[in-house]
Design an enzyme around this catalytic site. Structure first.
Site, PDB file in Angstrom:
ATOM      1  CE  LYS A   1      -4.179  -1.775   0.243  1.00 33.51           C
ATOM      2  NZ  LYS A   1      -4.562  -2.388  -1.007  1.00 33.51           N
TER       3      LYS A   1
ATOM      4  CE  LYS B   1      -7.009 -16.214  -7.967  1.00 30.20           C
ATOM      5  NZ  LYS B   1      -7.131 -16.487  -6.562  1.00 30.20           N
TER       6      LYS B   1
ATOM      7  CE  LYS C   1     -13.608  -6.081  -7.579  1.00 28.70           C
ATOM      8  NZ  LYS C   1     -12.548  -6.520  -6.746  1.00 28.70           N
TER       9      LYS C   1
END
Ligand code: TRP
Length: 332
Positions: A112, A195, A198
């Site tokens: 982050k 896989k 989104k």
């Protein structure tokens, strides 16, 4: 007594088929066998989105879609994190015994920092303490977590053990990862590799709430190749992925038909994709209908959230009472 499971869900976007056969199926199994608490982690959202756009709407979407997918408020305690503010008191207590150095070493924090260098806030640093508070608030035995959350769970285990050590009392259980191992169906995406997710690009995932036209369009655009050039040839990943998807949503005869066609080199990917699209549409249709139905039933959604919060607060306030007493906060 039944063992307790706790898990948090980030309110990001809509559920896709990968989530449905992953996290959601797990939760549905857990709710039958454990004393389960599943909550929507809306406080956590503020660490990355201090002014989250439509937070309420996104929380509702997640609640609606998990309910449509089969989470049962009669079996599990479903709640919204911010409806149970008791967690914040435990967060504070745990923060007093969490060290800046160890928090700085958490991989998700370092990621982050790289991603949002202009907003390295203290909430981000103490994300693992809030997550530990979520878990310890109900004295969980197990936490179903993906690979990316293992280190956060490890911190929760550390904080639980440290609390017990510091205050000289085996109060918190040391929560364990709940591992489903190989039972999980991995749903491939439509972009030919890896896989369903989104973040892998627009066309890669099929969402439960997606309309039929859009499903057909995405499937027809799925990555394929020039077709087999030898009899009984091994399938490249993109093609294997289409077959894997088909195995999930189609009848075995259908899969067999296209598998034979692949092996004798008569396959037409266009036909296969058309069939796959129809089978995905048929599979998701009842889910989609239920999502629409629930979205329009604010009264029911509110009732679920309120009842869940009440149940969660019962367990939470008991923990907070006991923790306060252990630390030494008492009434005169
Ligand atoms: N950090 C988790 C995620 O990103 C969400 C979460 C918050 C959670 N609190 C939790 C998961 C407690 C398990 C238990 O997916």
């Amino acid at each position: 007594m039944r063992e307790t499971v706790v898990s948090g869900i980030r309110p990001t976007g809509n559920l896709h088929l990968g989530n449905y056969f992953g996290a959601v199926k797990n939760f549905i199994r857990l709710q039958n066998e454990y004393n389960s608490y599943f909550f929507i982690a809306d406080y956590h959202s503020l660490t990355t989105h201090p002014k989250p756009e439509d937070l309420h709407g996104r929380v509702k979407t997640i609640l609606v879609e998990y309910l449509a997918a089969g989470l049962d408020p009669e079996k599990a305690t479903l709640y919204v994190q911010s409806d149970v503010p008791e967690v914040l008191e435990l967060y504070l207590f745990l923060n007093m015994n969490a060290y800046v150095g160890e928090l700085e070493r958490v991989t998700t924090f370092k990621e982050k920092v790289r991603k949002q260098p202009d907003n390295v806030n203290a909430g981000l640093l103490t994300y693992p303490t809030l997550m530990a508070a979520d878990i310890l608030l109900h004295n969980a035995d197990f936490v179903p977590v993906g690979k990316d959350q293992e280190q956060n769970l490890e911190k929760a285990r550390d904080f639980a053990g440290r609390f017990n050590f510091i205050y000289g009392k085996e109060y918190f259980k040391i929560p364990q990862a709940f591992n489903f191992g190989n039972e999980l169906v991995k749903v491939p995406g439509l972009d030919g590799s890896g896989k369903m997710g989104k973040s892998e690009g627009e066309g890669n995932a099929i969402f439960l709430a997606e309309d039929e036209k859009s499903i057909r369009k995405k499937v027809m655009r799925a990555v394929t190749d020039g077709g087999p050039t030898q009899l009984n040839q091994e399938k490249p990943e993109a093609i294997q992925n289409l077959f894997t998807l088909m195995k999930i949503v189609s009848k075995p005869e259908t899969v067999q038909f296209f598998d034979d066609a692949y092996n004798n080199m008569s396959i037409r990917y266009g036909d296969m994709k058309k069939q796959l699209a129809e089978d995905i549409v048929a599979f998701t249709a009842p889910l989609r209908e239920r999502i629409i139905e629930l979205s329009n039933d604010d009264e029911y959604i509110n009732k679920v959230a309120r009842t869940g919060a009440e149940k969660a607060r019962e367990s939470a306030s008991k923990t907070i009472r006991e923790v306060r007493d252990i630390i030494g906060f008492r009434h005169f």
